[in-house]
Design a protein around this motif. Structure first.
Motif, short mmCIF file in Angstrom:
data_model
loop_
_atom_site.label_atom_id
_atom_site.label_comp_id
_atom_site.label_asym_id
_atom_site.label_seq_id
_atom_site.Cartn_x
_atom_site.Cartn_y
_atom_site.Cartn_z
N ARG A 91 23.58 -23.92 -33.17
CA ARG A 91 25.15 -23.53 -33.55
C ARG A 91 25.25 -23.38 -35.02
O ARG A 91 24.69 -24.18 -35.71
CB ARG A 91 26.16 -24.26 -32.80
CG ARG A 91 26.25 -23.99 -31.39
CD ARG A 91 27.32 -24.87 -30.63
NE ARG A 91 27.02 -26.21 -30.87
CZ ARG A 91 27.38 -27.31 -31.52
NH1 ARG A 91 28.29 -26.73 -32.65
NH2 ARG A 91 26.99 -28.51 -31.56
N GLY A 236 24.96 -21.69 -27.97
CA GLY A 236 26.49 -21.52 -27.92
C GLY A 236 26.77 -20.39 -28.95
O GLY A 236 28.03 -19.94 -28.69
N SER A 285 27.04 -33.67 -29.19
CA SER A 285 25.93 -33.07 -28.95
C SER A 285 24.90 -33.73 -29.23
O SER A 285 24.58 -34.49 -29.99
CB SER A 285 25.83 -31.39 -29.71
OG SER A 285 27.13 -30.75 -29.46
#
Ligand code: GTP
Ligand code: SPV
Ligand code: MN
Length: 618
Positions: A91, A236, A285
């Protein structure tokens, strides 16, 4: 490599219209697809039906183009390896924007752009961005089809890799599309990798294995509930159902409508006496959500069942309790560190039907990554496609390499994953990667203290996002990169939810599997042994174990945490719960500075909580 994929027979040229199935009656959907097609100028439009035939055709074409590497069917059936561009591996938080009308509504922890200006810029980028490609229309449901907590979305994308992943990660295809009636709300999500195959003069170029663009934008328009993502094909950034919809747009919707969209796993536990408990846990994460969601308890008699590993939508039910669903249908899990010892359930889940991204390839045609086996293979092809040996001195798999796999392959999947009403939560847990300060487990004094604990979560940066790995960063509620509005308003929403839930509110806990001794070794064995902490939490919910009140929360009273048979010294146990006043005061100063940036929007309760913590530390 061929320039364009073989055209599936049911696709027609764009001149013939948007090519929607006849049953689609939602005019806003048809208009939107037409508008995006007119802007991005794809060669074809394909509405995804989610069928096995479609999966077969897409994978067949991608194999032919060299995008998917089929793995050895004898060891990893119906599975594929994909290698991304080395510039597109995680991401991109600095390219992620919340485009609310007012900057204050995005808050100091989000990048903000004015919606009109951003849309103008995006229109420029998307103009012709799908030339020469197929535009896939991907309808999906987050949560069980037609469920009361579920939501519908449609992603258009020029990435067939994203389509394959969306089919695993969501309920994708005709059934979801049929739920979008004339007046049904749905969330539009536009995605382009930004690598057209034909330029504006009509000149064609060959495709590459991982098309992407160095210019990247991951944009959210909370007020109009739309998503635009440009330039990345990875995770993502490209599977817009996940962080973009389920968390950033979802959190905004939840605040408007009285629910919560959270970066949480959902786990069902059954005690030796047969009593069941449901917990949701927020960890940043790559800090162990998937591991905890699939835990194999080492404590005899306890069983754990998986409901979700990354996202939870929480809503008060008719009985006043807080109910949770996992809106997703698959796992997009971190590969490195996943092995028979650390996560056997994940290893069994990925037996086949799995897409692996940026892992290494063995000579046998299977996958490998650091931590998968103790024995390191003598030769591999690494995630970039180069020969690799243990002497190479570099990672064989990228640190953020991942597997995409249907949740229904998980051997510990709970039947309750299918329940559209969700499961009632007994506890909410906050975690993070902290070498110091944060105890192994602590109970919040009450809901407000729990919100304070959530708001002050910090963690050492992982490879899940671009940045400096290891640096301590604030990650409130593990939602720093995923909250679609002002984080201070989000905390207020949590406080309001606590008032609404009252005595029915789940208890709140903090855990830390990552505390280290002075030599830098983990003090706690972690993984399956974390069941000991879960047991303590369950016993505590039932009022069966005593606590020791520390300034930072209530920790297990001596002897109440079951460490039978564990190779942890008394000294280590003491260190796992040690509160160093100086270090905690320093942490409070950092918290104050962190809170300060929210100005007047910071809920008063959090200022009060910080003052109370300082008081308790005196
Ligand atoms: P996202 O998918 O990025 O949201 O992350 P996640 O929270 O699901 O991450 P995941 O479970 O994949 O975390 C993986 C990393 O955490 C691996 O490096 C694991 O080895 C490590 N990990 C998980 N549980 C434990 C534990 O109990 N102790 C220790 N020391 N490491 C753990
Ligand atoms: C995370 O980074 O928290 C993930 C992976 O779950 S991604 O979907 O890429 O955001
Ligand atoms: Mn995540």
């Amino acid at each position: 490599m061929t320039a364009t994929p073989a055209t599936p027979v049911r696709d027609v040229p764009i001149a013939a219209g948007v090519n929607a199935p006849a049953f689609v009656t939602n005019q806003s959907l048809l208009t939107w697809v037409g508008e995006i097609a007119a802007l991005t100028k794809p060669e074809r439009i394909h509405w995804c039906d989610g069928s096995q035939q479609e999966w077969y055709e897409l994978t067949r074409d991608l194999i032919a183009q060299g995008v998917l590497i089929p793995l050895n069917p004898d060891v990893r059936p119906d599975s594929f390896l994909v290698r991304s561009d080395p510039d597109d591996v995680a991401r991109v938080e600095d390219r992620t924007f919340i485009c609310s009308l007012k900057k204050e509504d995005a808050g100091p922890t989000n990048n903000w752009r004015d919606p009109a200006g951003m849309l103008d810029e995006l229109r420029g980028l998307f103009d012709g961005s799908m030339r020469g490609r197929t535009m896939y229309v991907v309808p999906f449901s987050m949560g069980p089809l037609g469920g009361p907590i579920s939501q519908l979305g449609v992603q258009v994308t020029d990435s067939p890799y994203a389509v394959l992943n969306m089919r695993i990660m969501t309920r994708m295809g005709t059934d979801a599309l049929k739920l979008i009636g004339e007046k049904t709300p749905w969330v539009p999500a536009v995605h382009s990798v930004g690598y057209p195959l034909v330029d504006s003069a009509g000149k064609r170029t060959d495709d590459i294995a991982w098309p992407s663009n160095l210019t990247k934008y991951i944009c959210h328009f909370p007020e109009s509930r739309e998503i635009w993502s440009y330039g990345s094909g990875y995770g993502g950034n490209a599977l817009l159902s996940k962080k973009c919809f389920s968390l950033r747009i979802g959190s905004y919707m939840g605040r408007q409508e009285g629910w919560l969209a959270e970066h949480m796993l959902i786990l069902k536990l059954t005690s030796p006496e047969g009593k069941t408990y449901h917990v949701a846990a927020a960890f940043p994460s790559a800090c162990g959500k998937t591991n905890l969601a699939m835990i194999t308890p080492t404590l005899p008699g306890w069983t754990a069942e998986t409901i979700g590993d990354d996202i939870a939508w929480l809503r008060p039910g008719a009985d006043g309790r807080l109910y949770a669903i996992n809106p997703e249908a698959g796992f997009f899990g971190v590969a490195p560190g996943t092995g028979e010892k650390t996560n056997p359930v994940a290893m069994h889940t990925i037996w086949g039907n799995t897409i692996f991204t940026n892992v290494a390839l063995t000579d046998e045609g299977d996958v490998w990554w650091e931590g998968m086996t103790e024995q390191v293979p003598a030769h591999l092809v690494d995630w970039r496609g180069d020969d690799w040996t243990p002497e190479s001195g570099r990672l064989a798999a990228h640190a953020n390499s991942r597997f995409t796999v249907p949740i229904q392959q998980c051997p510990t999947l709970s039947d309750e994953w299918f329940e559209s009403d969700g499961v009632p939560l007994d506890a909410i847990i906050f975690g993070g990667r902290r070498a110091t300060n944060i105890p192994l487990v602590a109970e919040a004094l009450d809901w407000e203290h729990g919100v304070f604990i959530g708001a002050t979560v910090s963690s050492e940066q992982t490879a899940a996002a671009e940045g400096t790995v290891g640096e301590l960063r604030r990650d409130p509620f593990a939602m720093l990169p995923f909250c679609g509005y002002n984080m201070a308003d989000y905390w207020q929403h949590w406080l309001d939810m606590g008032v609404k839930l009252g005595a029915n509110a789940p208890k709140i806990y903090q855990v830390n599997w990552f505390r280290k001794d002075d030599a830098g070794h983990f003090l706690w064995p972690g993984f399956g042994e974390n069941s000991r902490v879960l047991e303590w939490i369950c016993r505590r919910i039932d009022g069966e174990v005593e606590v020791n009140e520390l300034p930072v929360g209530r920790v297990p009273a001596a002897g109440s945490l079951n460490i039978d048979g564990l190779d942890v010294t008394t000294d280590d146990m003491a260190q796992l719960f040690a509160v160093d006043t100086d270090m905690w005061n320093a942490e409070c100063d950092l918290t104050e500075r962190f809170f300060d940036q929210f100005g007047k929007r910071l809920p008063e309760e959090l200022t009060t909580q910080l003052a109370a913590l300082r008081q308790r530390l005196m």
